[in-house]
Design a protein around this motif. Sequence first.
Motif, PDB file in Angstrom:
ATOM      1  N   LYS A  59      83.229  -9.706  37.713  1.00 25.63           N
ATOM      2  CA  LYS A  59      82.413  -8.659  38.371  1.00 25.63           C
ATOM      3  C   LYS A  59      81.351  -8.101  37.441  1.00 25.63           C
ATOM      4  O   LYS A  59      81.068  -6.911  37.441  1.00 25.63           O
ATOM      5  N   ARG A 113      74.269 -10.788  40.794  1.00 22.70           N
ATOM      6  CA  ARG A 113      75.368 -10.130  41.501  1.00 22.70           C
ATOM      7  C   ARG A 113      75.922 -11.058  42.579  1.00 22.70           C
ATOM      8  O   ARG A 113      75.194 -11.872  43.167  1.00 22.70           O
ATOM      9  N   LYS A 159      81.594 -13.476  39.793  1.00 21.63           N
ATOM     10  CA  LYS A 159      82.650 -13.434  40.803  1.00 21.63           C
ATOM     11  C   LYS A 159      83.982 -12.979  40.239  1.00 21.63           C
ATOM     12  O   LYS A 159      84.652 -12.121  40.815  1.00 21.63           O
TER      13      LYS A 159
END
Length: 71
Positions: A70, A28, A67
């Motif tokens: 997502k 993440r 990034k």
Amino acid sequence: MDKEELINDCPEGCKSHKQRIGSLCKARDVGLETFVECLEEDPYECPYSMFAGGHYCKYPLRVYIAKKLKK
């Protein structure tokens, strides 16, 4: 680098560009420019994992996906 350059820059034998996004390692975005947090249970197996108070991934394609897409 754009996505195509990242895919073409995969190391020899890399399977990441052949996998679907859902089967990639868990990571993440945590706001770092060139790293994402690694959420895998055993990050020591990965050559792109690094430990700095937590496990982070420095694999450019994985960072891009986390990034930009997502995921």
